[in-house]
Enzyme design. Structure first.
Site, PDB file in Angstrom:
ATOM      1  N   TYR A   1      -9.442   5.038   7.119  1.00  0.00           N
ATOM      2  CA  TYR A   1      -9.652   5.427   8.511  1.00  0.00           C
ATOM      3  C   TYR A   1     -10.740   6.492   8.531  1.00  0.00           C
ATOM      4  CZ  TYR A   1      -5.198   3.141   9.645  1.00  0.00           C
ATOM      5  OH  TYR A   1      -4.186   2.230   9.809  1.00  0.00           O
TER       6      TYR A   1
ATOM      7  N   PRO B   1      -4.328   0.020  18.578  1.00  0.00           N
ATOM      8  CA  PRO B   1      -4.039  -0.464  17.231  1.00  0.00           C
ATOM      9  C   PRO B   1      -4.205   0.568  16.123  1.00  0.00           C
ATOM     10  CG  PRO B   1      -6.176  -1.276  17.979  1.00  0.00           C
ATOM     11  CD  PRO B   1      -5.541  -0.593  19.149  1.00  0.00           C
TER      12      PRO B   1
ATOM     13  N   TYR C   1       3.724   6.634   9.969  1.00  0.00           N
ATOM     14  CA  TYR C   1       2.948   5.461   9.604  1.00  0.00           C
ATOM     15  C   TYR C   1       3.817   4.402   8.933  1.00  0.00           C
ATOM     16  CZ  TYR C   1      -1.218   2.848   8.201  1.00  0.00           C
ATOM     17  OH  TYR C   1      -2.172   1.871   8.053  1.00  0.00           O
TER      18      TYR C   1
ATOM     19  N   LYS D   1       1.194  -0.193  14.999  1.00  0.00           N
ATOM     20  CA  LYS D   1       2.584  -0.200  15.457  1.00  0.00           C
ATOM     21  C   LYS D   1       2.986  -1.419  16.275  1.00  0.00           C
ATOM     22  CE  LYS D   1       3.876   3.508  13.588  1.00  0.00           C
ATOM     23  NZ  LYS D   1       4.032   3.058  12.217  1.00  0.00           N
TER      24      LYS D   1
ATOM     25  N   HIS E   1       0.842  -1.191   0.000  1.00  0.00           N
ATOM     26  CA  HIS E   1       0.000   0.000   0.000  1.00  0.00           C
ATOM     27  C   HIS E   1       0.879   1.243   0.000  1.00  0.00           C
ATOM     28  CE1 HIS E   1      -4.036  -1.804   1.598  1.00  0.00           C
ATOM     29  NE2 HIS E   1      -3.514  -2.490   0.607  1.00  0.00           N
TER      30      HIS E   1
END
Length: 391
Positions: free
Chosen positions: A201, A293, A385, A297, A72
């Site tokens: 998200y 979550p 990220y 990580k 991704h």
């Protein structure tokens, strides 16, 4: 039984450490309290940072990941029925993440360990770590109905939050920092193709939602629910309807549905244990730290821990200097606290809190609008990220 490094726990951290040590010529024994089937099928994380994927490749464990994993290059943020893409690759100079389930990482590493690694004992329950502060720590464990002792030069506890390793650090030297959140994640696995080709998200006034995936035919989705919720309280149809509401946009996007094959609830907490070592006992992964979550990580932090330990041990063997081993806790904690900060930021950014005031809601929306409109804010998110430097 005698070894150089005793590893408690055959999750991805313990298995990867065993692999790294094997390739460096260091003998190790892995003790795992569960059976092989359980380890290979327990659902956990699914997002691998760039550095984690690179470490697996370098360890000879990346072939299937590269073949079956989903790379991704971006993520999508949704709020106020609008969609905003963060281009991870463009904002980080080429870094990305890979969707590849923890179960698959464990399968790959177990196969390698059993093929050419050191002993890997399933259904071997660690009972206690003894003598951690001395030169010869020991792990008492029970295997095949009898109690035994593993004599070690070093012990690495990769045995999770409820394992025995952390208990061997004297309370007088331990410091705990933690936060519990008033919400949890209700997660489902569904036999449905992902409704988007990247993770989504979503911040909604009814609660957070996450659209993720495990493969091209299996979706992984989550809903924010109150802390203490039980999975069976939600019927499948209710879950899909709520996902529809929270993920809805004004551009005609639609959620793909399918049979729900698994439901679970994940509590949300932040936890850091300092120091991450005592004498010749070293803590790694959930034994030392927990992150909510939202930031993806947990597994990646565990990988950073064991990479740091393996490098330090090889350095000591090659140079005679214990400096890197002595610095293990401080080195890991720099990365841990950055991951805790990012995970906290992502969690509070996207989850409406019970009793939130209009001011709280306005701040959340302002933070999201800043990310959507600012290349600098997107870069900061993308760098975190895709992963902080290992070691």
């Amino acid at each position: 039984m005698r070894t150089t490094v005793g590893i408690i726990g055959a999750g991805p951290a313990g298995l990867l450490l065993a692999r790294l040590l094997h390739r460096a010529g260091v003998d190790a024994v892995v003790l795992e309290s569960r059976d092989r089937a359980y380890v290979e099928h327990r659902q956990r994380a699914g997002i691998l940072e760039q550095g984690t994927a690179d470490v697996l490749r370098a360890a000879g464990a990346g072939e299937r990941m590269d073949r079956e994993g989903l790379r991704h290059d971006g993520i999508e943020l949704r709020f106020d029925r609008t969609r905003h893409r963060v281009d991870l690759r463009a904002r980080t100079g080429g870094r990305s993440v890979t969707v590849y389930a923890q179960t698959e990482v464990c399968k790959d590493l177990i196969a390698l360990q059993l093929k050419d690694g050191g002993p890997l004992l399933f259904e071997a329950q660690a009972l206690a770590v003894e003598g951690a502060g001395g030169e010869r720590p020991r792990v008492r464990f029970r295997h095949e109905g009898r109690e035994d002792v593993l004599e070690c030069d070093y012990v690495v506890g990769c045995d999770g939050f409820r394992g025995v390793a952390r208990a061997a650090v004297p309370a007088a030297v331990a410091r705990v920092s933690e936060r519990a959140y008033p919400y949890a994640w209700l997660g489902i696995l569904a036999d449905a193709p992902p409704s988007h080709d990247e993770l989504v998200y979503a911040r909604h006034d009814r609660g957070f939602a996450l659209l993720s995936m495990r493969s091209a035919s299996v979706s992984r989705l989550y809903l924010q629910v109150p802390a203490g919720t039980r999975a069976e309280e939600w019927a499948d149809g209710e879950i899909w309807s709520e996902l529809d509401r929270r993920l809805e946009t004004d551009d005609g996007w639609r959620l793909e549905r399918g049979p729900v094959t698994r439901k679970s609830v994940t509590p949300m907490r932040s936890f850091v244990h300092e120091p991450m070592c005592h004498g010749r006992l070293f803590l790694a992964g959930d034994a030392a730290h927990i992150v909510p979550p939202t930031g993806a990580k947990g597994l990646n932090l565990a990988v950073g821990d064991v990479v740091t330990f393996a490098r330090a041990l090889v350095h000591e063997r090659e140079t005679g200097s214990p400096d890197l081993l002595d610095a293990y806790s401080a080195t890991c904690l720099r990365r841990v606290w950055q991951a805790e900060r990012f995970s906290y930021d992502m969690t509070t950014l996207l989850h409406p809190a019970p009793g939130a005031t209009p001011f709280d809601v306005g701040i959340q929306r302002a933070r999201l609008a800043r990310i959507a409109s600012s290349p600098a804010a997107q870069t900061d998110l993308a760098e975190a990220y895709t992963g902080f430097p290992l070691g």
